[in-house]
Design a protein around this motif. Structure first.
Motif: not given
Ligand code: S3P
Length: 419
Positions: A14, A18, A86, A89, A117, A156-159, A184, A304-305, A328, A332
């Motif tokens: 992640s 970024r 990632t 999105r 989403r 709930a999605s950080a992406q 995250r 989650v992962d 979720e 994946k």
């Protein structure tokens, strides 16, 4: 089984995505040290290059020539995101903020994954998104001319959160994201480290528009999601211990370590420090008697992962493990609820699907045998690789090579630490 050794698993996926993206959008030169060199990161590097950013081949010190927040160019090729959700999105957010159009594509797995989403909030901001079929890739994003947004997250999605924040940053508009549960927070930390005013208060993330993004070097800590495979291996071993160096133990990512501890394993954080804007530690894991546990929705974003490998640990524990609020997992890289349960059954363990999770009835450490179908999902391959390391087991994984999506050296490291 005895485990022994010190391991430094590869850089966090992640944070690596970024770091490349923010390096490309920065004013000037940024060096990313310890970036994850895996297929998913190659997808992000390819997409950024197609948009005109100076991203070289990935190496331990990747030096990026940023083009600035308004410097991306219209691509002349499709933005092929491979297997990487990632990439797809977050880059959708970046393209939505830029006055250009781009067509996003991906492999068969990514093309099945939901993109509405991200397209829904970005459309509210003024971007135009065209789907060719249903809710997935291929998809063409026409960006630019955005307006500010207040968005209440449904999942709930950080992406999704990050896509909105990136669209606001590149599109020069304020955004406010109300999270349904904490996810995250690497994007927020990295924005703050590059001079952007981003505030986090009571589950609301607020971005104040910024004229520029500072270039900044980034040190990438080891990936807790990759470390979790070896923490789990140490937990199901009979003796020894594994020390995992430089692991990102940011609370939004560290749920699996808490769960292993709750199941009875010895999990210690040593030399806890802040590095590259993240909490980092040596994680030392040793086996002990393991018991089943309960994992509910509130804990899911922080692990989650890691649920595939925790399911494999649960098979080696005594008693039932019940995971819920994890719907979720169905969207994946594969339908992970189905993949976890079918593969646990295929190797002789007792598991059952729930609509939003699964139940594993553990029978203690014992050899297992059977053929695992990964559906090309790297985390399914590695989770069952861990389970197959129990002496006397005969677990074959149909596609071990798919580990290269996030952890190219996984199988080599696994054989190195198992005695
Ligand atoms: C990620 C967020 C998570 C995670 C994925 C990486 C990220 O996905 O599963 O592997 O880097 O933001 P969601 O945001 O869809 O939960």
């Amino acid at each position: 089984m005895r485990v022994d050794g010190v391991l430094r698993v590869p850089g966090d996926k992640s944070i690596s995505h970024r770091a490349l993206m923010l390096g490309a959008l920065g004013d000037g030169v940024s060096c990313v040290r310890g970036v994850l060199q895996s297929l998913d990161l190659q997808s992000t590097a390819f997409v950024l290059r197609a948009l005109g950013a100076g991203v070289p081949d990935l190496s331990n010190q990747t030096v990026i020539r940023g083009v600035g927040l308004r410097g991306l160019l219209a691509p002349s090729v499709d933005l092929d995101c491979g297997n990487s959700g990632t990439t797809a999105r977050l880059m959708t957010g970046i393209v939505a903020g830029s006055p250009l159009a781009a067509r996003f594509t991906g492999d068969a797995s990514l093309s099945r994954r939901p993109m509405k989403r991200v397209s829904r909030p970005l459309t509210e901001m003024g971007a135009r998104v065209e789907f060719e079929a249903g809710d997935g890739l291929p998809m063409t994003v026409h960006g630019g001319g955005l307006r500010g947004l207040t968005w209440h997250m449904e999942t709930a999605s950080a992406q999704v959160k990050s896509a909105i924040l990136l669209a606001g940053l590149v599109g020069d508009v304020p955004v406010e994201v109300h999270e349904s549960a904490p996810t995250r927070d690497h994007t927020e930390r990295m924005f703050a480290g590059r001079g952007v005013d981003v505030r986090v208060d009571a589950g609301v993330v607020t971005l104040v528009p910024a004229a520029r993004l500072d270039a900044a070097d980034q040190l990438v800590p080891a990936d807790p999601s990759s470390a979790a495979f070896f923490a789990s291996l140490a937990a199901i071993a009979d003796s020894g211990a594994l020390a995992l160096d430089d692991v990102c133990v940011n609370a939004t990512r560290a749920g699996a370590f808490q769960v292993l501890r709750r199941m009875g394993a010895s999990v210690r954080f040593e030399n806890v420090r802040t590095e590259g804007g993240e909490d980092v530690a040596r994680v030392v894991v040793a086996p002990s008697a393991l018991r089943g546990t309960v994992i509910e929705g509130s804990e899911v974003p922080s692990l989650v992962d890691e649920l595939p490998v925790l399911a494999c640990v649960a098979a080696c524990a005594d008693g039932e493990t019940r995971v819920s609020g994890a719907g979720e997992l169905r969207v994946k890289e594969s339908d992970r609820i189905k993949a976890i349960v079918e593969n646990l059954r295929a190797v002789g363990a007792d598991a059952e699907e729930l609509a939003d999770g699964f139940v594993v009835r553990g029978t203690g450490r014992r050899p297992l045998a059977g053929r695992v179908t990964t559906h090309g999902d790297h985390r399914i391959a590695m989770a069952f690789g861990v389970l197959g390391a129990i002496p006397g087991s005969q677990v074959t994984v149909d596609d071990p090579a798919c580990a290269a999506v996030s952890f190219p050296t996984f199988w080599k490291e696994l054989s190195r630490v198992v005695g």
